[in-house]
Design an enzyme around this catalytic site. Structure first.
Site, PDB file in Angstrom:
ATOM      1  N   SER A   1       0.838  -1.146   0.072  1.00 54.89           N
ATOM      2  CA  SER A   1       0.142  -0.003  -0.070  1.00 54.89           C
ATOM      3  C   SER A   1       0.841   1.347  -0.167  1.00 54.89           C
ATOM      4  O   SER A   1       2.141   1.089   0.022  1.00 54.89           O
ATOM      5  CB  SER A   1      -1.032  -0.162   1.263  1.00 54.89           C
TER       6      SER A   1
ATOM      7  N   LYS B   1      -1.003   5.485  -5.412  1.00 51.90           N
ATOM      8  CA  LYS B   1      -2.101   5.312  -6.530  1.00 51.90           C
ATOM      9  C   LYS B   1      -2.820   6.759  -6.577  1.00 51.90           C
ATOM     10  O   LYS B   1      -3.371   7.150  -7.619  1.00 51.90           O
ATOM     11  CB  LYS B   1      -3.150   4.494  -6.060  1.00 51.90           C
ATOM     12  N   GLY B   2      -3.367   7.503  -5.867  1.00 52.20           N
ATOM     13  CA  GLY B   2      -3.794   8.736  -5.744  1.00 52.20           C
ATOM     14  C   GLY B   2      -3.227   9.776  -6.458  1.00 52.20           C
ATOM     15  O   GLY B   2      -3.912  10.236  -7.382  1.00 52.20           O
TER      16      GLY B   2
ATOM     17  N   LYS C   1      14.055  -5.738  -8.545  1.00 49.64           N
ATOM     18  CA  LYS C   1      13.445  -7.129  -8.551  1.00 49.64           C
ATOM     19  C   LYS C   1      11.931  -6.897  -9.140  1.00 49.64           C
ATOM     20  O   LYS C   1      11.105  -6.380  -8.495  1.00 49.64           O
ATOM     21  CB  LYS C   1      13.354  -7.382  -6.995  1.00 49.64           C
ATOM     22  N   THR C   2      11.599  -7.937 -10.174  1.00 50.58           N
ATOM     23  CA  THR C   2      10.578  -7.676 -10.763  1.00 50.58           C
ATOM     24  C   THR C   2       9.475  -8.942 -10.188  1.00 50.58           C
ATOM     25  O   THR C   2       8.134  -8.729 -10.591  1.00 50.58           O
ATOM     26  CB  THR C   2      10.652  -7.890 -12.457  1.00 50.58           C
TER      27      THR C   2
ATOM     28  N   PRO D   1       7.933  -9.383  -7.363  1.00 49.88           N
ATOM     29  CA  PRO D   1       6.529  -8.959  -6.793  1.00 49.88           C
ATOM     30  C   PRO D   1       5.591  -8.532  -7.813  1.00 49.88           C
ATOM     31  O   PRO D   1       4.349  -8.605  -7.626  1.00 49.88           O
ATOM     32  CB  PRO D   1       7.007  -7.592  -5.938  1.00 49.88           C
TER      33      PRO D   1
ATOM     34  N   CYS E   1     -10.251  26.846  11.605  1.00 48.77           N
ATOM     35  CA  CYS E   1     -11.050  26.065  12.279  1.00 48.77           C
ATOM     36  C   CYS E   1     -11.119  25.959  13.910  1.00 48.77           C
ATOM     37  O   CYS E   1     -11.118  26.955  14.447  1.00 48.77           O
ATOM     38  CB  CYS E   1     -11.467  24.630  11.882  1.00 48.77           C
TER      39      CYS E   1
ATOM     40  N   HIS F   1     -12.239  25.711   6.247  1.00 49.74           N
ATOM     41  CA  HIS F   1     -11.081  25.121   5.578  1.00 49.74           C
ATOM     42  C   HIS F   1     -10.531  25.641   4.321  1.00 49.74           C
ATOM     43  O   HIS F   1     -10.830  25.093   3.321  1.00 49.74           O
ATOM     44  CB  HIS F   1     -11.333  23.662   5.601  1.00 49.74           C
TER      45      HIS F   1
ATOM     46  N   GLU G   1      -7.657  25.629   2.881  1.00 44.14           N
ATOM     47  CA  GLU G   1      -6.879  24.642   2.530  1.00 44.14           C
ATOM     48  C   GLU G   1      -7.418  23.829   1.389  1.00 44.14           C
ATOM     49  O   GLU G   1      -6.545  23.062   0.474  1.00 44.14           O
ATOM     50  CB  GLU G   1      -6.251  23.799   3.289  1.00 44.14           C
TER      51      GLU G   1
HETATM   52  N1  GLN Z   1     -13.685  20.823  17.016  1.00 44.62           N
HETATM   53  C1  GLN Z   1     -14.284  21.920  16.558  1.00 44.62           C
HETATM   54  C2  GLN Z   1     -15.695  21.946  16.166  1.00 44.62           C
HETATM   55  O1  GLN Z   1     -16.177  21.051  16.081  1.00 44.62           O
HETATM   56  C3  GLN Z   1     -13.073  22.442  15.296  1.00 44.62           C
HETATM   57  C4  GLN Z   1     -13.644  21.700  14.138  1.00 44.62           C
HETATM   58  C5  GLN Z   1     -12.376  21.873  13.154  1.00 44.62           C
HETATM   59  O2  GLN Z   1     -11.251  22.092  13.393  1.00 44.62           O
HETATM   60  N2  GLN Z   1     -12.639  21.211  12.019  1.00 44.62           N
HETATM   61  O3  GLN Z   1     -16.011  22.916  15.937  1.00 44.62           O
END
Ligand code: GLN
Length: 541
Positions: free
Chosen positions: A13, A17-18, A187-188, A190, A381, A507, A509
């Site tokens: 694993s 793959k992703g 080594k092939t 696997p 968050c 979030h 990100e």
């Molecule tokens: N635990 C916090 C909440 O539920 C913050 C959640 C988080 O950071 N995703 O509000």
């Protein structure tokens, strides 16, 4: 009719793959094709939303509120394929749906079995993204060939080439070709075994992608081709990338993968366009400065727990031509050894999201350090909630202020449960989830970073800023620079008179791409770089 590409993995694993699937999606898009990405996960959990980051890494959230596998993050960073709840299925979800149908009597007295009922449900899941009129659906099968859990998925995708016609399905198998030091050889065997297992269940892979730390010779490839029953040009090398994951698509192009796929599936593809990607890598390879960013969380030792945050920091670095040196700092070590010692010299502090009380005091301490030393700070968050707690305790003098997540009977509950959460007891999929609108206050750092008034960001939380404290906080300089359009929920706070102290309930990100960094991450890294240049870090506010 859409063509289907199935990506399986063998030998071990964590082969990437992703990333490989995301790279394939990106290359096809850049050949003018429309693509949908999908991941099938063999575990029994209905979704990863309730799984520990130690087990599963980050939970990646989509606009529609689905809590999904982190590989979907790779898909969104590499491609423009729109993702939704049809983009990630688990065994748990498949069984849940079949069992619900059985309870409704939909099987009319039949014995309900793995074949055909579970496999039919899986095939229906794979066909859903194909109904959107796209050229190609790429379905990644989680786990490793040979796992008991994966078998119904492999059986289902085997049947698909019978259902849809061989010419419409392509099977790509990712394997490991290890280097044995003692023998000084790759080594092939696997790979041969892994393909053998696939062929036993009736899948003959069309293309093998071989992960390796050393380049494969033509003879290595010929040997793999012979034993695995594929043409030698279909044995593609994917050498480890030490520098950046964003190199993976380019190395696959070098070995002819996009051409091979286009040819085998007879896709109406254009010339490959990769100018911006080359430019991206050029910038990544040639930074003009360097910034040190501390990410203070309780899963600091786990490389995947804050995956999208690390990626988004890198994207922002690329935008500023700055190499971002991420220091993963455990929030509990701050409790033990102090912020002074562990954060000395950093140019920015980021406190990510999280759940539960462990390490909270260390996060609050890190935030206090950043606030009082004028070090750029970005809270996400739980990171925002901790920033509010810190400000409440140390600026407003609200003794022991806290979130009711950690202290139910606190006299100063500056963070409290969202109203809509008060009657909820089920843990799975019940948070405030997915895209929610946020209105920015003009004249703030948030508004300047985004350059607009209304934005949409993804959420995953149960607790919120307690509105009873709004006035007190604002009066002392913690500005609410973003809120839900009706004004009822605080979405962004920022500190007046600080170079860059901003925290968000959502979030960001999850919406950053390497070629399109998120404006708030870009703002944060810009502030960190500026601070470093001025040499001003460490000055008491
Ligand atoms: N635990 C916090 C909440 O539920 C913050 C959640 C988080 O950071 N995703 O509000």
């Amino acid at each position: 009719m859409a063509k289907h590409i199935f990506v399986t993995g063998g030998v071990v694993s964590s082969l990437g793959k992703g990333l490989t699937s995301a790279s394939i999606g990106m290359l096809l898009e850049r050949r003018g094709l429309s693509v949908r990405m999908q991941k099938l996960d063999p575990y029994i959990n209905v979704d990863p939303g309730t799984m520990s980051p130690y087990q599963h890494g980050e939970v990646y959230v989509l606009d529609d509120g689905s809590e999904t596998d982190l590989d979907l993050g790779h898909y969104e960073r590499f491609t423009n394929s729109p993702l939704n709840r049809d983009s990630n299925y688990t065994t748990g979800q498949i069984y849940q749906s079949v069992i619900n149908k059985e309870r409704r009597g939909e099987f009319l007295g039949q014995t309900v079995q793995v074949i055909p009922h579970i496999t039919n449900e899986i095939k229906a899941a794979v066909l859903k993204p194909a109904q959107t009129g796209v050229d190609v659906v790429i379905t990644e099968i989680g786990g490793t060939v040979g796992d008991i859990e994966s078998q119904p998925f492999l059986e289902a995708i085997r049947q698909m080439s019978l259902d849809l016609g061989q010419e419409n399905c392509l099977y790509i198998h990712l394997t490991l070709v290890p280097y044995l030091k003692a023998a000084d050889e790759l080594k092939t065997k696997p790979t041969q075994h892994s393909v053998g297992q696939l062929r036993q269940i009736g899948i003959q892979p069309d293309i093998l992608i071989c992960r390796t730390e050393r380049s494969l010779s033509y003879d290595d490839r010929k040997k793999i081709a012979l034993f695995c029953n594929v043409p030698v040009e279909a044995v593609i090398e994917e050498k480890d990338k030490e520098f950046s994951v964003y190199e993976v698509p380019l190395s696959l192009v070098e070995h002819g993968l996009d051409q091979l796929i286009v040819r085998k599936l007879k896709l109406p593809a254009r010339e490959l366009k990769l100018d911006d990607w080359h430019q991206l890598l050029h910038r990544l390879r040639n930074p003009e400065s360097e910034v040190a960013i501390a990410v203070v969380g309780k899963y600091a030792e786990h490389k995947d727990a804050y995956k999208s945050i690390y990626e988004a920091l890198d994207h922002a670095g690329i935008a500023h031509r700055a190499q971002v040196r991420i220091q993963r700092v455990h929030s509990q070590s701050i409790e033990r050894d102090g912020a002074e010692r562990l954060l000395a010299g950093v140019n920015g502090v980021l406190v990510p999201g999280g759940f539960g009380e462990r390490g909270i005091e260390g996060k609050v301490e890190a935030i206090r350090f950043a606030r009082t030393r004028n070090i750029p700070f970005f809270g996400i968050c739980l990171g925002m909630q901790c920033a509010v707690v810190e400000f409440g305790r140390h600026v407003l003098g609200l003794d022991h202020a806290n979130s009711t997540e950690f202290d139910k009977n606190n006299p100063h509950p500056v963070i409290c449960l969202l109203d809509e959460q008060k009657t909820i007891t089920d843990k799975g999929g019940t948070m405030r989830l997915g895209a929610q609108p946020c209105r920015l206050r003009s004249g703030t750092k948030a508004a300047a970073a985004y350059g607009c008034e209304d934005v949409s960001e993804r959420h995953r939380h149960r607790y919120e800023f307690n509105n009873a404290y709004r006035e007190q906080f604002e009066a002392r300089g913690l500005t609410i620079s973003g809120s839900s359009p009706d004004g009822s929920l605080v979405e962004i706070v920022e500190l007046d008179g600080h170079p860059w102290f901003l925290a968000v309930q959502f979030h960001p990100e999850f919406k950053s791409q390497p070629t399109r960094p998120h404006p708030l991450f870009a703002g944060f890294i810009g502030a960190a770089a500026a601070m470093k240049q001025r040499g001003a870090a460490g000055v008491e506010a």
